[in-house]
Every structure is written in structure tokens, then in C-alpha cells.
Design an enzyme around this catalytic site. Structure first.
Site, PDB file in Angstrom:
ATOM      1  N   THR A 137     -14.660 -44.613  11.486  1.00 38.49           N
ATOM      2  CA  THR A 137     -15.434 -44.716  10.250  1.00 38.49           C
ATOM      3  C   THR A 137     -15.893 -43.318   9.850  1.00 38.49           C
ATOM      4  OG1 THR A 137     -16.133 -46.921  10.891  1.00 38.49           O
ATOM      5  CG2 THR A 137     -17.476 -45.834   9.235  1.00 38.49           C
ATOM      6  N   GLY A 183     -28.554 -41.613  14.244  1.00 37.31           N
ATOM      7  CA  GLY A 183     -27.182 -41.087  14.228  1.00 37.31           C
ATOM      8  C   GLY A 183     -26.514 -41.361  12.890  1.00 37.31           C
ATOM      9  N   TYR A 211     -16.261 -43.125  28.021  1.00 38.62           N
ATOM     10  CA  TYR A 211     -16.665 -43.823  26.777  1.00 38.62           C
ATOM     11  C   TYR A 211     -16.037 -45.216  26.738  1.00 38.62           C
ATOM     12  CZ  TYR A 211     -17.199 -44.534  21.694  1.00 38.62           C
ATOM     13  OH  TYR A 211     -17.519 -45.024  20.439  1.00 38.62           O
ATOM     14  N   LYS A 234     -33.751 -60.424  24.803  1.00 38.68           N
ATOM     15  CA  LYS A 234     -34.074 -61.664  25.532  1.00 38.68           C
ATOM     16  C   LYS A 234     -35.588 -61.881  25.551  1.00 38.68           C
ATOM     17  CE  LYS A 234     -33.581 -63.745  30.108  1.00 38.68           C
ATOM     18  NZ  LYS A 234     -34.680 -63.259  30.950  1.00 38.68           N
TER      19      LYS A 234
END
Ligand code: NAD
Length: 326
Positions: A175, A10, A145, A105
Site C-alpha cells: 500500500t 505510523g 517479519y 479480551k
């Protein structure tokens, strides 16, 4: 160091792939290309340090290598995307975050979550410090979202507390920069594309709502610093310089030398009236502050969009010429 970046194809993820490779890491990009594109990582494909796994992180993630860091950036992120993909957005924020935490983990890796200023919803406190819990409409169209990200923050803290996982949470404010899609529905790509085409600029509402825009290089630097720090609680990263949507549209018209006019359209549901990060924590904990002024960043973004739109126009012309000759 081996670093997994979900959503690495992305806009932000691909800039992170570049930065971590430049810093000497091996990077594994995991992306199902639902809103990203292979174009963003094409220059990295074939490099020894770079692996691309085309995979949905809402399904189980299995990687048979040692891993030091997992950066979880996979999620539709622009309003157009998450309005069209509401269930995928909730799944990647919940199941995807759970899977990415599970991977960290299993590998004993450090985990960094890309959260968002949208967790503050329509804020009653201005500017927004991390201590503010937010004002989100859970059942509104944007709730998919905002609530997915709020859940992902809670899940990240649960893994930290229950399993002692080393976790970091960044709350990213608007951004911008290269590799955004011209038509992704966010204000700056839309304004720049419209200005370059001398088309009317679409302002939602009366344009008095404010945003604070951070250039992508500044954000990436903040992410690198947060990952390297010991800070478990959320840190805002964004540019605190606030501007109204109307004024940023005017700035873009001026910087592009466009003849576009401004047109007003109804404000979408739950559109926040104001947005400005309080970056005190980023300054004190990470020694971070943005360094790229808005006009400098906008000039770079405008050059990028000029190039992309030229390529798209030329491709369209070639296709039309081909169809006409057939
Ligand atoms: P983007 O749409 O360009 O990138 C998201 C990437 O995630 C895409 O490549 C997409 O294909 C991938 N993806 C989505 N669902 C997936 C899934 N289930 N499995 C695998 N890959 C999947 O958006 P972006 O602006 O680069 O945003 C990246 C992250 O940063 C997101 O988590 C977003 O919420 C967060 N963020 C971005 C901004 C911003 O201003 N750009 C602001 C706040 C938060």
C-alpha cells in the site's frame, strides 16, 4: 465507540486514526514511535476525541477506559526497518499481539490484526488466495517479519477459538500514499524521491519482479468494512493490478517529468518474484474493490513527496546558512 489503534503514529495507523475520528469514534493511538512519527498525528493532538499514548506494546498494555475495538497495526513494516530491528519486529508480532489480544479480551472488544501478504513468502501460487499457506524461509533475513506475522495470525485464531474473542485478520498487500517516509526502503517512496531529485533510480534485480500497489484510501475503506463484518478468517486487501518494478519506475519517471536513469542492483535475499492478491473474498464478503487507479494514486503520492522533500531541503539550507554565519 472507542477504538484503540496500535502503531497509530505510523503510515497506515495515522490514516486509520483520521478515518475513525471522522466516523465519530474516540481514538486511542498507542505507539512507541520506533518507525512512526508524531508528525503523522500532530494535527490530531489536543482534540478531545484523540488520545496519544507513547508506549511499547510489547510491554503490558493498561488502558483504564471502555474499549470497543482494538486494531493492532504496530510493527516495523518496511524491509529496511525490520532488517535493522529484527528482535523488536519479532517481539511486537508475538508479545505485542498477545498484549493487544489480552487488552481486547479484558475489555470485551473486537480485535483486528494487520497481517501481510508476506505470510505467502515467495509464492508458488499466483495470484495468492487466502487458502494458500505460503512459502516462507523462516531463517532468512526477512523471516523475522514473515514469521512474526504468521505467529500473530495463529495467536489471533487461538484467542478466537479459546476465548470466543471477536477477531478479524486482514492480509495487506503493498500500500502507498502520504505519510510514508521517503527513505523507508520501500520501492515507491524510493523511486519517487529519486525521480524528484533527478537521481538514478535503484532497481533491485532486473526489475521483472512484480508487485500490486494499493492506494491508502482504498485500503482504509477495506479495513473499515472488514471490522464491521462477521468474517473471522483472513481477507486479502490489495489492488490486483500487477506491474513489474521496472515498469512502475518508468511510470514514475514519466509522471514526475524526471531525467532520472534506471540503475540495476543485486536482488536482496528472499525477495518475492511475484505478488498479486486474489480479492474474490473481499469482493464477495465485503463488497470491496479498489477504486483509485494507479496513475491517480501516484500523482497524489508524488505531490506529497514533493512537499515533504521541499520542506526537508529548505530546512537543510537554513541549517547550512546558520552554520556558515556562526
Ligand atoms: P509504519 O512503520 O509506518 O507503522 C508502524 C507503526 O508501529 C509505527 O508508528 C511504529 O512506531 C509502531 N510500532 C512498531 N513497534 C511498536 C511497538 N513495539 N510498540 C508500539 N508501537 C510500535 O508501517 P505501516 O506501513 O504503517 O504498517 C502498519 C502495519 O500494517 C504493520 O503491522 C505492517 O506489518 C502492516 N502492513 C503494511 C503494509 C504496507 O504496505 N504499508 C503491507 C502489509 C502489512
Amino acid at each position: 465507540m472507542t477504538t484503540v489503534i496500535t502503531g497509530g503514529a505510523g503510515f497506515l495507523g495515522s490514516h486509520l486514526c483520521d478515518r475513525f475520528i471522522r466516523d465519530g469514534h474516540d481514538v486511542i493511538c498507542v505507539d512507541n514511535l520506533i518507525t512512526g512519527s508524531e508528525d503523522n498525528i500532530r494535527h490530531l493532538l489536543g482534540r478531545r476525541e484523540f488520545t496519544f499514548l507513547e508506549q511499547d506494546v510489547s510491554e503490558h498494555i493498561e488502558i483504564d477506559r471502555n474499549i470497543d475495538n482494538v486494531l493492532h497495526f504496530a510493527s516495523p513494516a518496511s524491509p529496511i526497518d525490520y532488517l535493522v530491528l529484527p528482535i523488536q519486529t519479532m517481539k511486537v508480532g508475538s508479545l505485542g499481539t498477545h498484549n493487544a489480544l489480552g487488552l481486547a479480551k479484558a475489555k470485551g472488544a473486537r480485535f483486528l490484526l494487520a497481517s501481510t501478504s508476506e505470510v505467502y513468502g515467495a509464492p508458488e501460487i499466483h495470484p495468492q488466495p487466502e487458502s494458500y499457506w505460503g512459502s516462507v524461509n523462516p531463517i532468512g533475513v526477512r523471516g523475522v517479519y514473515d514469521e512474526a506475522k504468521r505467529f500473530s495470525e495463529a495467536m489471533t485464531m487461538a484467542y478466537h477459538r479459546a476465548h470466543g474473542l471477536e477477531t478479524r485478520i486482514i492480509r495487506i498487500f503493498n500500500t502507498y500514499g502520504s505519510r510514508m517516509r521517503p527513505n523507508d526502503g520501500r520501492a515507491l517512496p524510493a523511486f519517487i524521491s529519486q525521480a524528484l531529485a533527478n537521481e538514478p533510480i535503484t532497481i533491485f534485480g532486473d526489475g521483472s519482479q512484480t508487485r500490486s500497489f494499493c492506494y491508502v484510501d482504498d485500503l482504509v475503506e477495506g479495513i473499515v468494512r472488514l471490522l464491521a463484518s462477521d468474517e473471522v478468517y483472513p481477507v486479502n486487501i490489495g489492488n490486483p493490478e500487477e506491474i513489474s518494478i521496472l515498469n512502475v519506475a518508468k511510470e514514475i519517471i514519466q509522471l514526475t517529468g524526471s531525467s532520472s536513469e534506471l540503475t540495476l542492483h543485486p536482488l536482496p535475499q528472499d525477495d518475492p518474484k511475484v505478488r498479486q492478491p486474489d480479492i474474490t473474498r473481499a469482493k464477495t464478503i465485503l463488497g470491496w474493490a479498489p477504486t483509485v487507479a494507479r496513475d491517480e494514486g501516484l500523482k497524489k503520492a508524488i505531490e506529497y513527496f514533493r512537499e515533504v522533500l521541499n520542506i526537508q531541503t529548505n530546512a537543510l539550507r537554513e541549517e547550512i546558512a546558520y552554520l556558515q554565519s556562526a
